[in-house]
Design a protein around this motif. Sequence first.
Motif, PDB file in Angstrom:
ATOM      1  N   ALA A 169       0.834  -1.205   0.000  1.00  0.00           N
ATOM      2  CA  ALA A 169       0.000   0.000   0.000  1.00  0.00           C
ATOM      3  C   ALA A 169       0.869   1.257   0.000  1.00  0.00           C
ATOM      4  O   ALA A 169       0.626   2.199  -0.765  1.00  0.00           O
ATOM      5  N   MET A 170       1.893   1.268   0.838  1.00  0.00           N
ATOM      6  CA  MET A 170       2.768   2.432   0.956  1.00  0.00           C
ATOM      7  C   MET A 170       3.526   2.698  -0.339  1.00  0.00           C
ATOM      8  O   MET A 170       3.557   3.826  -0.841  1.00  0.00           O
ATOM      9  N   HIS A 171       4.131   1.672  -0.902  1.00  0.00           N
ATOM     10  CA  HIS A 171       4.982   1.881  -2.071  1.00  0.00           C
ATOM     11  C   HIS A 171       4.193   2.043  -3.357  1.00  0.00           C
ATOM     12  O   HIS A 171       4.656   2.722  -4.282  1.00  0.00           O
ATOM     13  N   ALA A 172       2.998   1.499  -3.432  1.00  0.00           N
ATOM     14  CA  ALA A 172       2.138   1.774  -4.584  1.00  0.00           C
ATOM     15  C   ALA A 172       1.753   3.252  -4.588  1.00  0.00           C
ATOM     16  O   ALA A 172       1.802   3.912  -5.636  1.00  0.00           O
ATOM     17  N   ALA A 173       1.401   3.774  -3.431  1.00  0.00           N
ATOM     18  CA  ALA A 173       1.062   5.201  -3.334  1.00  0.00           C
ATOM     19  C   ALA A 173       2.271   6.066  -3.683  1.00  0.00           C
ATOM     20  O   ALA A 173       2.145   7.045  -4.433  1.00  0.00           O
ATOM     21  N   ASP A 174       3.448   5.718  -3.164  1.00  0.00           N
ATOM     22  CA  ASP A 174       4.667   6.479  -3.466  1.00  0.00           C
ATOM     23  C   ASP A 174       4.988   6.424  -4.955  1.00  0.00           C
ATOM     24  O   ASP A 174       5.374   7.429  -5.557  1.00  0.00           O
ATOM     25  N   ALA A 175       4.851   5.252  -5.549  1.00  0.00           N
ATOM     26  CA  ALA A 175       5.145   5.092  -6.983  1.00  0.00           C
ATOM     27  C   ALA A 175       4.186   5.939  -7.824  1.00  0.00           C
ATOM     28  O   ALA A 175       4.610   6.611  -8.769  1.00  0.00           O
ATOM     29  N   ARG A 176       2.913   5.917  -7.482  1.00  0.00           N
ATOM     30  CA  ARG A 176       1.934   6.722  -8.215  1.00  0.00           C
ATOM     31  C   ARG A 176       2.256   8.204  -8.106  1.00  0.00           C
ATOM     32  O   ARG A 176       2.176   8.939  -9.098  1.00  0.00           O
ATOM     33  N   LYS A 177       2.593   8.657  -6.913  1.00  0.00           N
ATOM     34  CA  LYS A 177       2.940  10.076  -6.717  1.00  0.00           C
ATOM     35  C   LYS A 177       4.137  10.486  -7.563  1.00  0.00           C
ATOM     36  O   LYS A 177       4.256  11.628  -7.963  1.00  0.00           O
ATOM     37  N   SER A 178       5.020   9.537  -7.826  1.00  0.00           N
ATOM     38  CA  SER A 178       6.220   9.805  -8.627  1.00  0.00           C
ATOM     39  C   SER A 178       5.986   9.605 -10.119  1.00  0.00           C
ATOM     40  O   SER A 178       6.930   9.664 -10.901  1.00  0.00           O
ATOM     41  N   GLY A 179       4.755   9.308 -10.504  1.00  0.00           N
ATOM     42  CA  GLY A 179       4.419   9.203 -11.917  1.00  0.00           C
ATOM     43  C   GLY A 179       4.349   7.798 -12.482  1.00  0.00           C
ATOM     44  O   GLY A 179       4.187   7.633 -13.692  1.00  0.00           O
ATOM     45  N   GLU A 180       4.462   6.785 -11.643  1.00  0.00           N
ATOM     46  CA  GLU A 180       4.364   5.411 -12.133  1.00  0.00           C
ATOM     47  C   GLU A 180       2.955   5.161 -12.648  1.00  0.00           C
ATOM     48  O   GLU A 180       1.976   5.654 -12.093  1.00  0.00           O
ATOM     49  N   THR A 181       2.850   4.374 -13.727  1.00  0.00           N
ATOM     50  CA  THR A 181       1.543   4.092 -14.319  1.00  0.00           C
ATOM     51  C   THR A 181       0.853   2.934 -13.611  1.00  0.00           C
ATOM     52  O   THR A 181       1.509   2.040 -13.073  1.00  0.00           O
ATOM     53  N   GLU A 182      -0.451   2.971 -13.660  1.00  0.00           N
ATOM     54  CA  GLU A 182      -1.245   1.897 -13.072  1.00  0.00           C
ATOM     55  C   GLU A 182      -0.928   0.562 -13.753  1.00  0.00           C
ATOM     56  O   GLU A 182      -0.794  -0.459 -13.096  1.00  0.00           O
ATOM     57  N   MET A 183      -0.794   0.582 -15.071  1.00  0.00           N
ATOM     58  CA  MET A 183      -0.564  -0.661 -15.803  1.00  0.00           C
ATOM     59  C   MET A 183       0.726  -1.336 -15.351  1.00  0.00           C
ATOM     60  O   MET A 183       0.766  -2.551 -15.157  1.00  0.00           O
ATOM     61  N   ARG A 184       1.797  -0.564 -15.172  1.00  0.00           N
ATOM     62  CA  ARG A 184       3.065  -1.164 -14.731  1.00  0.00           C
ATOM     63  C   ARG A 184       2.948  -1.704 -13.313  1.00  0.00           C
ATOM     64  O   ARG A 184       3.537  -2.726 -12.986  1.00  0.00           O
ATOM     65  N   LEU A 185       2.171  -1.055 -12.477  1.00  0.00           N
ATOM     66  CA  LEU A 185       1.953  -1.580 -11.127  1.00  0.00           C
ATOM     67  C   LEU A 185       1.124  -2.857 -11.179  1.00  0.00           C
ATOM     68  O   LEU A 185       1.414  -3.818 -10.471  1.00  0.00           O
TER      69      LEU A 185
END
Length: 146
Positions: free
Chosen positions: A53-69
């Motif tokens: 939960a923590m790192h998915a939120a951090d990744a999204r904030k940094s511009g990571e795409t939903e598809m890659r997650l």
Amino acid sequence: MQARLNMFKANPAAMQALLDVSEKLGTLGLEHSLLELVKMRASQINGCANCLAMHAADARKSGETEMRLYLLSAWWESSLYTDRERAALAWTDSLTKVAETQAPDSVYAQVAAQFTEAEQVALTLAITIINSWNRFAVGFRVQHAR
């Protein structure tokens, strides 16, 4: 599921030591996006909902795409990851499951082709640290944010 104890209250010095090393990771030359993928992947393998939960939120904030997650749990089947990310994820899988894999030469060769020696050490430290956090969070049943 109920938390077992608050590890920060139980031993603040120990947890501060882990926090200090974790914070240092950002200064060792690896891309933030790569570090977040590594953290997510190890947390998937270890079943750590809090860290996911923590790192998915951090990744999204940094511009990571939903598809890659979404595809991270099957990263080897997706063309969305760069060769450098694929090497890092293979190393993450191998070291997170080190008792099973023994860090094979074939995986190390991928890492060595994509990362300098200094980056290999930083990447290995990042994998080690997230595995440590996973063990604390899973062991003490840390609850994820809602």
